[in-house]
Design a protein around this motif. Structure first.
Motif, PDB file in Angstrom:
ATOM      1  N   UNK A 229     -34.910 -10.641 106.340  1.00 15.97           N
ATOM      2  CA  UNK A 229     -34.092 -10.579 104.714  1.00 15.97           C
ATOM      3  C   UNK A 229     -34.441  -9.547 103.915  1.00 15.97           C
ATOM      4  N   UNK A 230     -34.964  -8.132 104.571  1.00 15.36           N
ATOM      5  CA  UNK A 230     -34.587  -7.217 104.350  1.00 15.36           C
ATOM      6  C   UNK A 230     -33.716  -5.820 104.809  1.00 15.36           C
ATOM      7  N   UNK A 231     -33.520  -6.210 106.524  1.00 19.27           N
ATOM      8  CA  UNK A 231     -32.951  -5.165 106.880  1.00 19.27           C
ATOM      9  C   UNK A 231     -31.462  -4.298 106.397  1.00 19.27           C
ATOM     10  N   UNK A 232     -30.533  -5.477 104.828  1.00 20.24           N
ATOM     11  CA  UNK A 232     -29.562  -4.362 104.611  1.00 20.24           C
ATOM     12  C   UNK A 232     -30.420  -3.491 103.870  1.00 20.24           C
ATOM     13  N   UNK A 233     -32.078  -3.648 103.443  1.00 22.85           N
ATOM     14  CA  UNK A 233     -31.816  -2.692 102.280  1.00 22.85           C
ATOM     15  C   UNK A 233     -32.939  -2.068 102.592  1.00 22.85           C
ATOM     16  N   UNK A 234     -33.069  -1.565 104.247  1.00 21.62           N
ATOM     17  CA  UNK A 234     -34.491  -1.294 104.679  1.00 21.62           C
ATOM     18  C   UNK A 234     -34.781  -0.169 103.512  1.00 21.62           C
TER      19      UNK A 234
ATOM     20  N   UNK B  27     -24.997  -8.441 102.130  1.00 13.57           N
ATOM     21  CA  UNK B  27     -26.707  -8.985 100.843  1.00 13.57           C
ATOM     22  C   UNK B  27     -26.663 -10.851 101.209  1.00 13.57           C
ATOM     23  N   UNK B  28     -25.651 -10.940 101.149  1.00  9.06           N
ATOM     24  CA  UNK B  28     -25.323 -11.976 100.235  1.00  9.06           C
ATOM     25  C   UNK B  28     -25.840 -12.835 102.388  1.00  9.06           C
ATOM     26  N   UNK B  29     -25.828 -12.427 102.730  1.00 10.94           N
ATOM     27  CA  UNK B  29     -26.968 -13.367 103.951  1.00 10.94           C
ATOM     28  C   UNK B  29     -27.833 -13.465 103.946  1.00 10.94           C
TER      29      UNK B  29
ATOM     30  N   UNK C 160     -39.332  -9.678  94.894  1.00  8.41           N
ATOM     31  CA  UNK C 160     -39.354  -9.043  93.599  1.00  8.41           C
ATOM     32  C   UNK C 160     -38.742  -8.551  93.591  1.00  8.41           C
ATOM     33  N   UNK C 161     -38.756  -7.136  94.530  1.00  6.64           N
ATOM     34  CA  UNK C 161     -38.035  -5.436  93.935  1.00  6.64           C
ATOM     35  C   UNK C 161     -36.648  -6.454  95.387  1.00  6.64           C
ATOM     36  N   UNK C 162     -37.130  -6.973  96.302  1.00  8.01           N
ATOM     37  CA  UNK C 162     -36.211  -7.355  97.333  1.00  8.01           C
ATOM     38  C   UNK C 162     -34.887  -8.238  96.473  1.00  8.01           C
ATOM     39  N   UNK C 163     -34.664  -8.659  95.876  1.00  2.00           N
ATOM     40  CA  UNK C 163     -33.919  -9.980  94.994  1.00  2.00           C
ATOM     41  C   UNK C 163     -32.565  -8.665  93.872  1.00  2.00           C
ATOM     42  N   UNK C 164     -33.397  -7.563  93.456  1.00  2.85           N
ATOM     43  CA  UNK C 164     -33.328  -6.609  92.796  1.00  2.85           C
ATOM     44  C   UNK C 164     -32.003  -5.496  93.981  1.00  2.85           C
ATOM     45  N   UNK C 165     -32.351  -5.263  95.137  1.00  2.00           N
ATOM     46  CA  UNK C 165     -31.357  -4.730  95.594  1.00  2.00           C
ATOM     47  C   UNK C 165     -30.204  -4.975  96.171  1.00  2.00           C
ATOM     48  N   UNK C 166     -30.410  -6.633  96.591  1.00  2.00           N
ATOM     49  CA  UNK C 166     -29.925  -7.137  97.235  1.00  2.00           C
ATOM     50  C   UNK C 166     -28.773  -8.223  96.416  1.00  2.00           C
ATOM     51  N   UNK C 167     -29.306  -8.320  95.005  1.00  2.00           N
ATOM     52  CA  UNK C 167     -28.169  -8.460  94.700  1.00  2.00           C
ATOM     53  C   UNK C 167     -27.394  -7.632  93.902  1.00  2.00           C
TER      54      UNK C 167
ATOM     55  N   UNK D 192     -29.432 -15.628 101.146  1.00  2.00           N
ATOM     56  CA  UNK D 192     -29.201 -17.302 101.152  1.00  2.00           C
ATOM     57  C   UNK D 192     -30.203 -17.184 102.252  1.00  2.00           C
ATOM     58  N   UNK D 193     -30.643 -16.166 102.893  1.00  2.00           N
ATOM     59  CA  UNK D 193     -32.202 -16.753 103.971  1.00  2.00           C
ATOM     60  C   UNK D 193     -33.235 -16.750 102.900  1.00  2.00           C
ATOM     61  N   UNK D 194     -33.259 -15.851 101.536  1.00  2.00           N
ATOM     62  CA  UNK D 194     -34.456 -15.689 101.112  1.00  2.00           C
ATOM     63  C   UNK D 194     -34.512 -17.143 100.348  1.00  2.00           C
ATOM     64  N   UNK D 195     -33.196 -17.728 100.151  1.00  2.00           N
ATOM     65  CA  UNK D 195     -33.270 -19.116  99.278  1.00  2.00           C
ATOM     66  C   UNK D 195     -33.916 -20.326 100.282  1.00  2.00           C
ATOM     67  N   UNK D 196     -33.770 -20.353 101.507  1.00  2.00           N
ATOM     68  CA  UNK D 196     -34.075 -21.149 103.118  1.00  2.00           C
ATOM     69  C   UNK D 196     -35.472 -20.904 102.526  1.00  2.00           C
ATOM     70  N   UNK D 197     -35.807 -19.689 102.752  1.00  2.00           N
ATOM     71  CA  UNK D 197     -37.158 -18.844 103.108  1.00  2.00           C
ATOM     72  C   UNK D 197     -38.297 -19.496 101.992  1.00  2.00           C
ATOM     73  N   UNK D 198     -37.994 -19.455 101.325  1.00  2.00           N
ATOM     74  CA  UNK D 198     -38.370 -20.810  99.742  1.00  2.00           C
ATOM     75  C   UNK D 198     -38.959 -21.398 100.225  1.00  2.00           C
TER      76      UNK D 198
END
Length: 325
Positions: free
Chosen positions: A7-12, A309-311, A49-56, A314-320
């Protein structure tokens, strides 16, 4: 590769830079406070939570970024950490993420003061930079989290919670902070108000499904083969139990309420309640509701073009939904 790392890869790079900024945001002139905040930073969680901020932020702006996105992520993490510190005091908990909690090491008085300090640092970070839109989102979240916790305590005493009230509790108690993350992510890159609201709703839906998943863990089997039943012991009325109460006979309902109210410390009785809930469709119904919220969250993402970022979102939603703890 672990899901969180994927999940973190695009915002590493952003997350690495965020670490530095977050540590800097905690610095104080009081050495005791610096020792404690250093202890907190070293024992950080997944930082979802910070990951949500960056990805969105990056998804809605085609990969663009602003300095205030870092501030938004820092504010979220400061407020989240403050609530965890206060929660440990309220729950009289001695452990947090496998380590001693602040109240276990430094006692309640210092833990409460540290929580207050982190809260004020988060609010001032917004005010000092004129991020009043971000301040509004986080202030609403803090208010609603407090209301949600108090509503749950009130209803636990009365054991008269309805499904509608349950969803109101988890929306305020859990989902509102994730909604603030996603709204702040969009607001930090100056997205239009309707898009900020759409992203806020996206976060709220994820937050609700996240809490439902947490509630289901209470009915799962641990490695040793025994159900947990912690929520029942604490008289928390979660969705599996609420559904079962509303779909059983009056006699069974009386037995269930009596068990939760007067026999919640009896391991045999708690196990009987868990088995009764399982046999009467409480788990299946709860899983169905959780998936409805998951699908609604994914539906909001459908309107955005494909991007890393969208990918990840989506992975984050499924991970939940798919996580095992």
């Amino acid at each position: 590769m672990k899901t969180v790392e994927q999940i973190k890869l695009p915002i590493l790079k952003e997350m690495e830079f965020f670490e530095t900024k977050f540590k800097a945001s905690m610095i104080s002139n009081v050495s005791l406070l610096n020792r404690i905040t250093h202890y907190i930073v070293r024992r950080k969680g997944k930082q979802m939570r910070p990951m949500f901020v960056f990805l969105v932020a990056k998804m809605v702006s085609n990969g663009q970024f602003k300095e205030r996105t870092y501030r938004g992520a820092s504010i979220i993490e400061l407020i989240h950490t403050a609530t965890l510190v206060h929660d440990d005091v309220v729950d009289d908990s001695n452990r947090r993420r496998g380590f001693f909690s602040l109240n276990a090491l430094w006692k309640n008085k210092i833990a409460v003061l540290v929580g207050d300090y982190l809260l004020s640092k988060g609010l001032l970070l917004s005010i000092d930079n004129d991020d009043f839109d971000i301040l509004k989102h986080i202030s609403i979240a803090v208010r609603e989290m407090s209301e949600g916790e108090l509503l749950q305590i009130e209803k636990a005493r009365q054991l008269d919670i309805t499904e509608e009230v349950y969803f109101e509790i988890i929306r305020k108690k859990t989902a509102t902070l994730i909604a603030a993350c996603t709204a702040i992510g969009a607001a930090s890159v100056d997205a239009p108000k309707d898009e900020v609201e759409r992203m806020r709703k996206f976060g709220e839906l994820i937050g609700i499904s996240f809490q439902i998943k947490d509630d289901l863990f209470d009915y799962s089997e641990e490695k040793i083969g025994k159900p947990t039943g912690i929520d029942i012991k604490e008289q928390k009325m979660t969705l599996p139990l609420i559904y079962t109460l509303n779909n059983c006979s009056k006699k069974e309902r009386r037995w269930l309420i009596n068990s939760v109210k007067n026999h919640n410390k009896n391991k045999v009785r708690v196990k009987e309640v868990i088995e009764f809930v399982k046999q009467n469709g409480g788990i299946e119904y709860t899983e169905t509701k959780m998936k409805e919220y998951q699908e609604a969250a994914l539906g909001i993402l459908d309107s955005y073009p494909q991007s890393p970022y969208k990918e990840s979102l989506m992975t984050m939603v499924n991970y939940v939904i798919d996580r095992e703890k």
